[in-house]
Design an enzyme around this catalytic site. Structure first.
Site: not given
Length: 246
Positions: A62, A66, A131, A134
């Site tokens: 994650e 990101d 979440n 990502e």
């Protein structure tokens, strides 16, 4: 690539073969190492551990996803908005990778159906969708590198959702707008928060937003943050003409 898929399907369980097919459709290309994608949907509640005793879950992916999203979106905006300064580009990127938008992306792909967890799906908050979106991006980077990662983000994020002219008018945080305006106009503001049991015992938070010692807006929601945002939105519409002035 089809040979790779057949080898994988024969060497793994039927369940993994079905997962492989489903992920391939979402990605638009054939994964090399399906284990990255399995990990991308593994929640920490599953308590899975590697042979070295390290936890196996999507949280590190994650973080990586990101960063990849921010990088690709930043490059896109840099090229498509040549007159935008640093502040403008930062705001536009924030709108694209906002938690609300990432949650929508995760929902659109129905990624929640792949999650491995000991927690019932209906117990997760909204952010689980963003979440795992990502973490999927992070898995793509590990599996196929930057080029494939960029292509996926172009296909699933930029082409269908990124319209710079529309994004310019999109508000991602009314609270931020209100605070920014109050600070610029040297107005005193504060949020007074109180609790309320609400309907059928559901806990609600009430908020009063005051500007220059006058209550401007009130709101209730299931969290303090949501209540503050809702009150800020109401305050924004009350002062919209003044706030929108350059």
């Amino acid at each position: 690539m089809r040979i790779l898929k057949k080898i994988f399907s024969k060497s793994r369980s039927l369940e993994d073969g079905i997962f492989f097919d489903a992920i391939e459709k979402i990605l638009g290309f054939t994964p090399k190492d399906i284990h990255h994608y399995k990990k991308a949907f593994t929640h920490r509640s599953s308590n899975r551990m590697s042979s070295e005793g390290k936890p196996i879950n999507y949280e590190r992916l994650e973080f990586l996803g990101d960063a990849m999203l921010s990088s690709v979106i930043a490059a896109h905006l840099f090229n498509k908005a040549p007159d935008g300064d640093e502040g403008y580009l930062t705001k536009m990127r924030s709108k694209i990778v906002s938690r609300e938008h990432l949650n929508e992306l995760g929902k659109d792909l129905n990624l929640i159906k792949f999650i491995e967890s000991k927690v019932p799906v209906n117990h997760f908050g909204e952010n689980i969708h963003g979440n795992i979106f990502e973490s999927l991006v992070g898995a793509i980077y590990l599996d196929r590198g930057y080029e494939y990662c960029e292509k996926f983000i172009q296909k699933r994020v930029i082409i269908p959702y990124v319209d710079i002219s529309k994004l310019e008018g999109k508000v991602i945080s009314y609270k931020s707008l209100v605070i920014e305006w109050c600070q610029k106009e040297k107005k005193i503001f504060h949020y007074d928060i109180f609790e309320d049991n609400g309907i059928d015992g559901e806990r609600l938070f009430g908020v009063k937003l005051s500007i220059d010692n006058k209550v401007i807006a009130k709101a209730r929601a299931t969290s303090k943050k949501k209540a503050e945002e809702k009150a800020s939105q109401r305050a924004y519409f009350a002062f919209q003409e003044k706030m929108d002035k350059k």
